[in-house]
Design a protein around this motif. Structure first.
Motif, PDB file in Angstrom:
ATOM      1  N   SER A   1       0.826  -1.207   0.000  1.00  0.00           N
ATOM      2  CA  SER A   1       0.000   0.000   0.000  1.00  0.00           C
ATOM      3  C   SER A   1       0.859   1.257   0.000  1.00  0.00           C
ATOM      4  O   SER A   1       0.346   2.350  -0.155  1.00  0.00           O
ATOM      5  N   TYR A   2       2.168   1.078   0.165  1.00  0.00           N
ATOM      6  CA  TYR A   2       3.033   2.253   0.281  1.00  0.00           C
ATOM      7  C   TYR A   2       3.794   2.597  -0.988  1.00  0.00           C
ATOM      8  O   TYR A   2       4.177   3.735  -1.190  1.00  0.00           O
ATOM      9  N   GLY A   3       4.032   1.609  -1.869  1.00  0.00           N
ATOM     10  CA  GLY A   3       4.835   1.898  -3.055  1.00  0.00           C
ATOM     11  C   GLY A   3       6.160   2.497  -2.654  1.00  0.00           C
ATOM     12  O   GLY A   3       6.798   2.037  -1.714  1.00  0.00           O
TER      13      GLY A   3
ATOM     14  N   LEU B   1      12.028  -2.816   7.289  1.00  0.00           N
ATOM     15  CA  LEU B   1      11.285  -1.627   6.830  1.00  0.00           C
ATOM     16  C   LEU B   1      12.110  -0.824   5.821  1.00  0.00           C
ATOM     17  O   LEU B   1      13.294  -0.573   6.048  1.00  0.00           O
ATOM     18  N   ASP B   2      11.433  -0.393   4.750  1.00  0.00           N
ATOM     19  CA  ASP B   2      12.161   0.296   3.684  1.00  0.00           C
ATOM     20  C   ASP B   2      11.715   1.734   3.484  1.00  0.00           C
ATOM     21  O   ASP B   2      10.622   2.139   3.898  1.00  0.00           O
ATOM     22  N   TYR B   3      12.568   2.485   2.825  1.00  0.00           N
ATOM     23  CA  TYR B   3      12.149   3.712   2.153  1.00  0.00           C
ATOM     24  C   TYR B   3      12.575   3.522   0.699  1.00  0.00           C
ATOM     25  O   TYR B   3      13.781   3.371   0.430  1.00  0.00           O
TER      26      TYR B   3
ATOM     27  N   TYR C   1      17.292   0.206   2.811  1.00  0.00           N
ATOM     28  CA  TYR C   1      17.489   0.168   4.276  1.00  0.00           C
ATOM     29  C   TYR C   1      16.876  -1.047   4.983  1.00  0.00           C
ATOM     30  O   TYR C   1      16.950  -1.153   6.197  1.00  0.00           O
ATOM     31  N   ARG C   2      16.259  -1.978   4.224  1.00  0.00           N
ATOM     32  CA  ARG C   2      15.622  -3.117   4.885  1.00  0.00           C
ATOM     33  C   ARG C   2      16.629  -3.950   5.676  1.00  0.00           C
ATOM     34  O   ARG C   2      16.278  -4.597   6.652  1.00  0.00           O
ATOM     35  N   ASN C   3      17.883  -3.970   5.227  1.00  0.00           N
ATOM     36  CA  ASN C   3      18.867  -4.854   5.854  1.00  0.00           C
ATOM     37  C   ASN C   3      19.613  -4.226   7.029  1.00  0.00           C
ATOM     38  O   ASN C   3      20.532  -4.833   7.574  1.00  0.00           O
TER      39      ASN C   3
HETATM   40 MG    MG Z   1       7.388  -0.593   2.383  1.00  0.00          MG
END
Ligand code: MG
Ligand code: PRP
Ligand code: HPA
Length: 186
Positions: free
Chosen positions: A75-77, A164-166, A170-172
């Motif tokens: 839902s965030y793209g 969590l990403d932007y 940054y997920r890792n």
């Molecule tokens: Mg996301």
């Protein structure tokens, strides 16, 4: 601030939750989940992609034997605001009718994703349907959701790391942190 060897230090504003705090919290949550599901078959459902790290670490902290399945919704793209429109990118592989199902999430922000998911999975007639999330932003809630297990309530700021990403980055990072304004183009 020593961040890590991934050379993302300049993009970060602050570490909110350290790896050690996350590890300890997951052990604490796992003990409660073990107590709840003792003697039952449990299916844990991870919500891709953000919940990958929580699923992997929570599953290993549990004593209860589990099966694991994954659902991908988005839902965030690429932005920092929920579009409010939830799309299924990958459905479950298994039928959950009559099963005890635990949804595992990385974050509840507006609550729109989870509220949609609870309706969707609830309509498939599981024996029970509960939720565990590592993070929750109480001040961002647009819908009220009953959540059994919450790791940390955090301020209403966009966070990255530990899944969590932007814009997929940054997920890792092994911790949860906030981004410096220049990353958003600020
Ligand atoms: Mg996301
Ligand atoms: O409470 P909400 O405001 O709905 O936000 C929470 C959802 O948003 C993020 O997913 P995203 O859509 O970014 O997909 P991703 O996990 O692949 O990054 C996060 O992983 C949650 O699933
Ligand atoms: O704060 C956040 N960070 C990353 N992804 C997210 N998805 C919902 N809220 C967030």
């Amino acid at each position: 601030m020593r961040v890590d060897a991934k050379d993302m230090g300049a993009d970060l504003k602050q570490v909110l939750i350290t790896k050690e705090e996350i590890d300890a919290k997951l052990v604490e949550l796992a003990a409660k989940i073990d107590a709840e599901y003792a003697g039952k078959d449990l299916l844990i459902v991870g919500v891709l992609k953000g919940a990958v790290m929580v699923m992997a670490d929570l599953a290993r902290a549990l004593s209860t034997p589990v099966t694991m399945d994954w659902m991908a919704v988005s839902s965030y793209g690429a932005g920092t605001q929920s579009s409010g429109v939830v799309r299924i990118l990958k459905d479950l592989d298994t039928d959950i009718k009559g099963k005890h199902v635990l949804i595992v999430e990385d974050i509840i922000d507006s609550g729109l994703t989870l509220s949609w998911l609870i309706n969707n999975l609830g309509s498939r007639e599981p024996a029970s349907l509960k939720v565990c999330t590592l993070l929750r932003k109480p001040d961002a809630a647009k819908v009220a959701i009953d959540v059994e297990w919450v790791g940390f309530d955090i301020p209403n700021e966009f966070v990255v790391g530990y899944g969590l990403d932007y814009a997929e980055k940054y997920r890792n990072l092994p911790f949860v942190g906030t981004l410096a304004p220049h990353v958003y183009g600020g």
